[in-house]
Design a protein around this motif. Sequence first.
Motif, mmCIF file in Angstrom:
data_model
loop_
_atom_site.group_PDB
_atom_site.id
_atom_site.type_symbol
_atom_site.label_atom_id
_atom_site.label_comp_id
_atom_site.label_asym_id
_atom_site.label_seq_id
_atom_site.Cartn_x
_atom_site.Cartn_y
_atom_site.Cartn_z
ATOM 1 N N ARG A 20 81.110 58.997 66.162
ATOM 2 C CA ARG A 20 81.096 60.130 67.088
ATOM 3 C C ARG A 20 82.374 60.959 67.038
ATOM 4 N NH1 ARG A 20 77.284 58.821 71.572
ATOM 5 N NH2 ARG A 20 75.354 58.539 70.397
ATOM 6 N N LYS A 21 83.462 60.364 66.539
ATOM 7 C CA LYS A 21 84.725 61.096 66.402
ATOM 8 C C LYS A 21 84.852 61.766 65.033
ATOM 9 C CE LYS A 21 87.212 58.058 69.529
ATOM 10 N NZ LYS A 21 88.188 56.971 69.625
ATOM 11 N N SER A 22 83.928 61.457 64.134
ATOM 12 C CA SER A 22 84.040 61.957 62.762
ATOM 13 C C SER A 22 83.589 63.413 62.662
ATOM 14 C CB SER A 22 83.198 61.102 61.811
ATOM 15 O OG SER A 22 81.816 61.402 61.957
ATOM 16 N N THR A 23 84.109 64.099 61.655
ATOM 17 C CA THR A 23 83.680 65.471 61.409
ATOM 18 C C THR A 23 82.239 65.509 60.884
ATOM 19 O OG1 THR A 23 84.659 65.438 59.200
ATOM 20 C CG2 THR A 23 86.007 66.345 61.001
ATOM 21 N N ALA A 24 81.778 64.432 60.287
ATOM 22 C CA ALA A 24 80.379 64.393 59.843
ATOM 23 C C ALA A 24 79.454 64.506 61.056
ATOM 24 C CB ALA A 24 80.095 63.113 59.067
ATOM 25 N N TYR A 25 79.818 63.864 62.142
ATOM 26 C CA TYR A 25 79.012 63.916 63.359
ATOM 27 C C TYR A 25 79.083 65.299 63.999
ATOM 28 C CZ TYR A 25 77.359 62.822 68.071
ATOM 29 O OH TYR A 25 76.670 62.815 69.255
ATOM 30 N N THR A 26 80.265 65.882 64.024
ATOM 31 C CA THR A 26 80.433 67.157 64.718
ATOM 32 C C THR A 26 80.047 68.358 63.864
ATOM 33 O OG1 THR A 26 82.774 67.284 64.078
ATOM 34 C CG2 THR A 26 82.271 66.268 66.206
ATOM 35 N N ASP A 27 80.174 68.258 62.542
ATOM 36 C CA ASP A 27 79.993 69.434 61.691
ATOM 37 C C ASP A 27 78.636 69.504 60.976
ATOM 38 O OD1 ASP A 27 82.602 69.898 62.435
ATOM 39 O OD2 ASP A 27 83.444 69.571 60.446
ATOM 40 N N LEU A 28 77.983 68.373 60.788
ATOM 41 C CA LEU A 28 76.716 68.373 60.061
ATOM 42 C C LEU A 28 75.540 68.546 61.017
ATOM 43 C CD1 LEU A 28 77.271 65.388 57.577
ATOM 44 C CD2 LEU A 28 77.652 67.831 57.161
ATOM 45 N N GLY A 69 69.239 71.663 48.572
ATOM 46 C CA GLY A 69 69.707 72.531 49.637
ATOM 47 C C GLY A 69 70.852 71.962 50.460
ATOM 48 N N ILE A 70 71.033 70.645 50.438
ATOM 49 C CA ILE A 70 72.087 70.019 51.254
ATOM 50 C C ILE A 70 73.132 69.292 50.411
ATOM 51 C CG2 ILE A 70 70.634 69.784 53.303
ATOM 52 C CD1 ILE A 70 70.155 66.868 52.532
ATOM 53 N N ARG A 71 72.893 69.198 49.123
ATOM 54 C CA ARG A 71 73.740 68.425 48.213
ATOM 55 C C ARG A 71 75.221 68.735 48.347
ATOM 56 N NH1 ARG A 71 76.628 68.760 43.774
ATOM 57 N NH2 ARG A 71 76.450 67.177 42.143
ATOM 58 N N ASP A 72 75.593 70.002 48.241
ATOM 59 C CA ASP A 72 77.008 70.366 48.222
ATOM 60 C C ASP A 72 77.715 70.003 49.524
ATOM 61 O OD1 ASP A 72 76.658 71.293 45.648
ATOM 62 O OD2 ASP A 72 76.549 73.403 46.231
ATOM 63 N N VAL A 73 77.027 70.208 50.647
ATOM 64 C CA VAL A 73 77.617 69.877 51.952
ATOM 65 C C VAL A 73 77.855 68.369 52.059
ATOM 66 C CG1 VAL A 73 77.188 69.864 54.451
ATOM 67 C CG2 VAL A 73 76.615 71.883 53.098
ATOM 68 N N ARG A 77 81.876 65.309 51.145
ATOM 69 C CA ARG A 77 82.452 64.215 51.933
ATOM 70 C C ARG A 77 82.669 62.949 51.101
ATOM 71 N NH1 ARG A 77 82.551 65.636 57.075
ATOM 72 N NH2 ARG A 77 81.554 67.616 57.538
ATOM 73 N N PHE A 78 82.337 63.016 49.836
ATOM 74 C CA PHE A 78 82.506 61.903 48.904
ATOM 75 C C PHE A 78 83.507 62.318 47.827
ATOM 76 C CE2 PHE A 78 78.531 61.044 50.941
ATOM 77 C CZ PHE A 78 78.368 59.666 50.922
ATOM 78 N N ILE A 79 84.025 61.341 47.117
ATOM 79 C CA ILE A 79 84.976 61.571 46.027
ATOM 80 C C ILE A 79 84.336 61.071 44.742
ATOM 81 C CG2 ILE A 79 87.234 60.952 45.091
ATOM 82 C CD1 ILE A 79 88.051 60.364 48.050
ATOM 83 N N LYS A 80 84.364 61.903 43.720
ATOM 84 C CA LYS A 80 83.798 61.485 42.438
ATOM 85 C C LYS A 80 84.868 60.754 41.633
ATOM 86 C CE LYS A 80 81.109 63.032 38.546
ATOM 87 N NZ LYS A 80 80.607 64.186 37.822
ATOM 88 N N ARG A 81 84.535 59.529 41.235
ATOM 89 C CA ARG A 81 85.411 58.715 40.393
ATOM 90 C C ARG A 81 84.652 58.335 39.128
ATOM 91 N NH1 ARG A 81 87.405 54.992 45.314
ATOM 92 N NH2 ARG A 81 88.749 56.527 46.324
ATOM 93 N N ALA A 82 85.315 57.629 38.255
ATOM 94 C CA ALA A 82 84.706 57.265 36.971
ATOM 95 C C ALA A 82 83.406 56.481 37.153
ATOM 96 C CB ALA A 82 85.687 56.455 36.131
#
Length: 116
Positions: A20-28, A69-73, A77-82
């Motif tokens: 509930r404190k995360s930006t994913a909760y407030t922004d998505l 339609g939602i992929r980029d958003v 919030r993830f980081i691409k690694r090897a």
Amino acid sequence: MSEAIAMRLDGLFWSIPRWRKSTAYTDLNLEQQGAYRNLLDEAWLRGGALPDDERILAKACGDARRWKGIRDVILARFIKRADGWHHETLDEVLAHSTRRAEKQHAYRERQKGNGG
């Protein structure tokens, strides 16, 4: 991580206050939140990394038709690694849970050896 430990980590501790404190909760929006949480679950079940495969990501998000339609958003919030897409908080929770599970496993093994 041993296979025995990995099999025990099929449940994710979900901190509602943290969520509930995360930006994913407030922004998505609701659709984005659902896809985001589904991908977190998928990453957990895969040991932390989501594959860099659009077909798998689309299916894992919960609605393959809406993925483009939602992929980029969501992936922002993830980081691409090897080894694929990671989520920093999930990686921390997974590492903590793995350490706890390994300690519990070692304790149970010692108890067996002591006749307990």
